[in-house]
Design a protein around this motif. Structure first.
Motif, PDB file in Angstrom:
ATOM      1  N   CYS A 294       0.817  -1.227   0.000  1.00  0.00           N
ATOM      2  CA  CYS A 294       0.000   0.000   0.000  1.00  0.00           C
ATOM      3  C   CYS A 294       0.847   1.273   0.000  1.00  0.00           C
ATOM      4  N   ASP A 295       2.171   1.110  -0.051  1.00  0.00           N
ATOM      5  CA  ASP A 295       3.090   2.254  -0.015  1.00  0.00           C
ATOM      6  C   ASP A 295       2.853   3.110   1.223  1.00  0.00           C
ATOM      7  N   ALA A 296       2.537   2.418   2.325  1.00  0.00           N
ATOM      8  CA  ALA A 296       2.201   3.137   3.556  1.00  0.00           C
ATOM      9  C   ALA A 296       3.422   3.750   4.218  1.00  0.00           C
ATOM     10  N   VAL A 297       4.603   3.182   4.001  1.00  0.00           N
ATOM     11  CA  VAL A 297       5.820   3.779   4.559  1.00  0.00           C
ATOM     12  C   VAL A 297       6.015   5.171   3.964  1.00  0.00           C
ATOM     13  N   ALA A 298       5.873   5.284   2.655  1.00  0.00           N
ATOM     14  CA  ALA A 298       6.023   6.595   2.008  1.00  0.00           C
ATOM     15  C   ALA A 298       4.926   7.551   2.459  1.00  0.00           C
ATOM     16  N   GLY A 299       3.703   7.036   2.623  1.00  0.00           N
ATOM     17  CA  GLY A 299       2.611   7.887   3.072  1.00  0.00           C
ATOM     18  C   GLY A 299       2.858   8.450   4.455  1.00  0.00           C
TER      19      GLY A 299
END
Length: 339
Positions: A294-299
């Motif tokens: 989910c690309d949550a680290v970047a978010g």
């Protein structure tokens, strides 16, 4: 080169700890907490020594210097911020059941839970003592203001801890209340560090308020960084288990971002994983996979970076100086890669 991959920011805290102000803080800490056979003092010393990054007292000293004060005169006073921080870590380890801290047994693991509770309490009282210990280097009004800020900060920390407990395994409530929770639980002590350093250093109202707002935003960014470490760093790098938040059902920002971006089936499963405290064999790996997909680290990183920019903006009230530059670098350090 971006902030996150700049060697300058990755090594910043080590350089600060090895610098003159870091030396003063370490020496005063060891002077006030010598080795002893008396158990309460020994357990308190164990919580404090060897010292960690000592970021909060170092920020307080930089804040004092940024407003024209002499940081060497308030070293003993701002050590109280490290005592309060250490107390929260001791109590956190009790609440979370964590057995390691900074790569060795936590205080509850080393001394038992009853003694750990008292150790945390002792450090809290020592924090207040450090600010009012004579000789005073600021006016009584400024010392009283510093004590009042420390007391308010202690209450904020407690409010934040209670709120965090209320959010356990509840990602919907976590999404709504996460920002307030970390403002109280982490931002408050950074706010206090910068405000107390400023007020004891002679700051006027505008500078004191600006430094307090700077500190709060740095603290919020720092907590988000800590949330991210479970996904970008190893336990060897952090000195604590990377699964503690999951095992305690805690909705950290990477999980909240993943939850908001995931498909319905994955959202249901993530709620179930938190509810059972990641008890199944593959739960941790599944969550890590979801966070990455989910690309949550970047978010989460984007949210952290926004608070860093707000913090730096608050420093505009100060006259440019080497200390203001250090405070700016500390804010940017939060977005650097862990080392």
């Amino acid at each position: 080169m971006t902030v996150s991959d700049s060697p300058k920011y990755r090594t910043l805290l080590n350089e600060l700890v090895r610098g003159e102000l870091g030396r003063l803080v370490r020496e005063e800490l060891l002077r006030r907490w010598p080795e002893t056979a008396e158990e309460l003092s020994a357990s308190s010393r164990y919580a404090l020594v060897p010292a960690g990054k000592m970021l909060r007292p170092l920020m307080a000293l930089q804040a004092a210097q940024a407003v024209g004060g002499n940081p060497s005169e308030i070293v003993a006073a701002v050590l109280g911020l490290e005592y309060l921080h250490a107390a929260t870590l001791v109590h956190d380890d009790i609440i979370d059941g964590d057995l390691t801290r900074r790569g060795r047994p936590s205080v509850p693991a080393a001394y038992g839970i009853p003694n750990a509770i008292v150790t945390g309490d002792n450090l809290i009282f020592s924090a207040f003592e450090s600010i009012v210990d004579e000789p005073w280097v600021a006016s009584p009004a400024r010392v009283i203001a510093a004590v009042g800020e420390l007391a308010e900060t202690g209450r904020d920390l407690c409010r934040g801890q209670v709120l965090e407990s209320q959010l356990v395994a509840d990602l919907d409530a976590g999404a709504e209340w996460y920002a307030e929770m970390i403002r109280l639980k982490t931002g408050a002590l950074f706010r206090a560090a910068c405000y107390i350093g400023a007020i004891l250093g002679g700051a006027g109202a505008a500078a004191g308020a600006g430094l307090a707002a700077y500190g709060e935003n740095v603290g919020i960014a720092f907590q988000i960084r800590d949330d991210l470490l479970a996904y970008v760093a190893t336990p060897e790098q952090t000195g604590k288990p990377g699964t503690s938040d999951l095992r305690n059902g805690r909705p950290t920002l990477p999980l909240i971002v993943a939850y908001q971006r995931a498909e319905d089936a994955d959202r249901d499963e993530l709620r179930a994983v938190l509810a059972r405290r990641a008890a199944r064999e593959n739960d941790v790996d599944w969550v890590h996979g979801l966070v990455l997909s989910c690309d949550a680290v970047a978010g989460a990183h984007d949210v952290m970076a926004a608070h860093v920019e707000r913090a730096i903006g608050e420093l505009a009230v100060l006259t440019p100086s080497p200390s203001v530059a250090v405070l700016t670098d500390i804010a940017r350090w939060t977005t650097s890669e862990p080392r």
